[in-house]
Design a protein around this motif. Structure first.
Motif, PDB file in Angstrom:
ATOM      1  N   GLY A 117      11.442  -6.942   3.392  1.00 23.46           N
ATOM      2  CA  GLY A 117      12.515  -7.616   2.668  1.00 23.46           C
ATOM      3  C   GLY A 117      12.913  -6.982   1.360  1.00 23.46           C
ATOM      4  N   VAL A 118      12.233  -5.917   0.954  1.00 20.69           N
ATOM      5  CA  VAL A 118      12.538  -5.246  -0.303  1.00 20.69           C
ATOM      6  C   VAL A 118      13.310  -3.964   0.006  1.00 20.69           C
ATOM      7  CG1 VAL A 118      11.598  -4.184  -2.375  1.00 20.69           C
ATOM      8  CG2 VAL A 118      10.443  -6.161  -1.352  1.00 20.69           C
ATOM      9  N   PRO A 119      14.498  -3.749  -0.590  1.00 19.46           N
ATOM     10  CA  PRO A 119      15.258  -2.523  -0.349  1.00 19.46           C
ATOM     11  C   PRO A 119      14.460  -1.296  -0.779  1.00 19.46           C
ATOM     12  CG  PRO A 119      16.613  -4.170  -1.437  1.00 19.46           C
ATOM     13  CD  PRO A 119      15.197  -4.674  -1.496  1.00 19.46           C
ATOM     14  N   SER A 175      10.572   6.284  -5.317  1.00 17.34           N
ATOM     15  CA  SER A 175      11.868   5.665  -5.093  1.00 17.34           C
ATOM     16  C   SER A 175      12.956   6.412  -5.837  1.00 17.34           C
ATOM     17  CB  SER A 175      11.849   4.201  -5.549  1.00 17.34           C
ATOM     18  OG  SER A 175      11.597   4.127  -6.937  1.00 17.34           O
ATOM     19  N   GLU A 226      13.236   2.716   9.410  1.00 18.79           N
ATOM     20  CA  GLU A 226      13.486   3.081   8.017  1.00 18.79           C
ATOM     21  C   GLU A 226      13.332   4.581   7.763  1.00 18.79           C
ATOM     22  OE1 GLU A 226      12.625  -1.134   8.287  1.00 18.79           O
ATOM     23  OE2 GLU A 226      11.489   0.622   8.933  1.00 18.79           O
ATOM     24  N   THR A 229      15.107   4.925   4.102  1.00 17.52           N
ATOM     25  CA  THR A 229      16.208   4.088   3.643  1.00 17.52           C
ATOM     26  C   THR A 229      16.181   2.804   4.463  1.00 17.52           C
ATOM     27  OG1 THR A 229      17.585   5.994   3.095  1.00 17.52           O
ATOM     28  CG2 THR A 229      18.694   3.889   3.320  1.00 17.52           C
ATOM     29  N   GLY A 230      16.242   1.667   3.772  1.00 16.97           N
ATOM     30  CA  GLY A 230      16.239   0.386   4.488  1.00 16.97           C
ATOM     31  C   GLY A 230      15.510  -0.676   3.709  1.00 16.97           C
ATOM     32  N   ASN A 231      14.796  -1.523   4.434  1.00 18.78           N
ATOM     33  CA  ASN A 231      14.046  -2.615   3.816  1.00 18.78           C
ATOM     34  C   ASN A 231      12.605  -2.590   4.278  1.00 18.78           C
ATOM     35  OD1 ASN A 231      16.089  -4.563   2.345  1.00 18.78           O
ATOM     36  ND2 ASN A 231      17.089  -3.920   4.252  1.00 18.78           N
ATOM     37  N   ASN A 275      14.670   3.118  -0.965  1.00 20.76           N
ATOM     38  CA  ASN A 275      15.432   4.351  -0.840  1.00 20.76           C
ATOM     39  C   ASN A 275      14.661   5.442  -1.581  1.00 20.76           C
ATOM     40  OD1 ASN A 275      17.364   6.312  -0.472  1.00 20.76           O
ATOM     41  ND2 ASN A 275      18.633   5.635  -2.189  1.00 20.76           N
TER      42      ASN A 275
END
Length: 233
Positions: free
Chosen positions: A149-151, A176, A128, A144-146, A153
């Motif tokens: 399980g939560v996005p 964020s 990430e 950037t990623g998960n 950025n």
């Protein structure tokens, strides 16, 4: 006669200076060869013996300050750059140096420093992590990623700390860019990692870390060091 004596004195001074400079180069080359043999280095490191006159130090076998520039250094598969060893209060008997024997060459203190490039730190990081840079005494990390399980950025601020396993990187704050805010505790679970560089050539654990534009400058200091003990692990 006065001019002749003056000329002889000047000539003697020139000879002594040349002998001094030749002697220091010879000693630097010998020490470089010893260090290269100790670490199985492909190239002889650059050695600088400070202090003038050199011959006085050489005859006494005591040197105030010697620097050894090793260059790149690899530990546990991680390569750091700009490795230097700064030795103070070096005892190197002339008979030992001329024979290439490092058994009795010691330093009162030896401080090793190096730079851990940010691409090396990023290579060890979770996927990430997209970018790493300095931010005061900490680092700024773009993510950037998960995360669980939560996005995600955004940007996190991480602290760096020397440990027995290497340089520990741990988030201390996270922001964020329009994405869902993730609690710091969850970020720490996934975005905490270790760069496996714990020791430097002096055989002492890293004690100081300072972010720079090129990477983390790290240093380690040891006391009463024998050149023969500087073994690469």
């Amino acid at each position: 006669m006065r001019k002749v004596l003056l000329g002889l004195l000047v000539l003697a001074a020139v000879v002594l200076v040349l002998a001094d400079r030749f002697g220091v180069r010879t000693a630097e080359n010998k020490i470089g060869e010893q260090v290269a043999a100790q670490y199985n280095l492909q190239e002889r490191p650059e050695v600088t013996i400070h202090g003038i006159p050199f011959l006085t130090q050489a005859i006494g076998g005591e040197y105030k300050h010697i620097e050894v520039a090793i260059g790149d250094w690899t530990e546990q598969g991680v390569t750091v750059s700009g490795v230097k060893v700064d030795m103070r209060g070096v005892s190197a008997p002339l008979s030992e140096v001329t024979k290439g024997n490092a058994a009795n060459v010691t330093a009162r203190t030896a401080t090793a420093s190096a730079v851990v490039p940010y691409d090396v730190i990023k290579k060890e990081a979770p996927k990430e992590v997209k970018r790493i840079g300095p931010k005061g005494d900490d680092l700024s990390v773009d993510m950037t990623g998960n995360v669980l399980g939560v996005p995600v950025n955004g940007t996190a601020v991480v602290q760096v700390k020397p440990t027995s396993k290497g340089i520990a990187v741990t988030p201390v704050s996270v922001g964020s860019n329009g994405a869902q805010q993730i609690p710091l505790a969850l970020v720490k679970q996934q975005l905490t990692w270790v760069v496996p560089v714990a020791d430097l050539p002096v055989g002492s654990r890293i004690s100081e870390i300072q972010p720079t534009p090129d990477g983390l400058r790290v240093s380690a200091t040891a006391e009463n060091v024998r050149l023969n003990d500087l073994q690469q692990k």
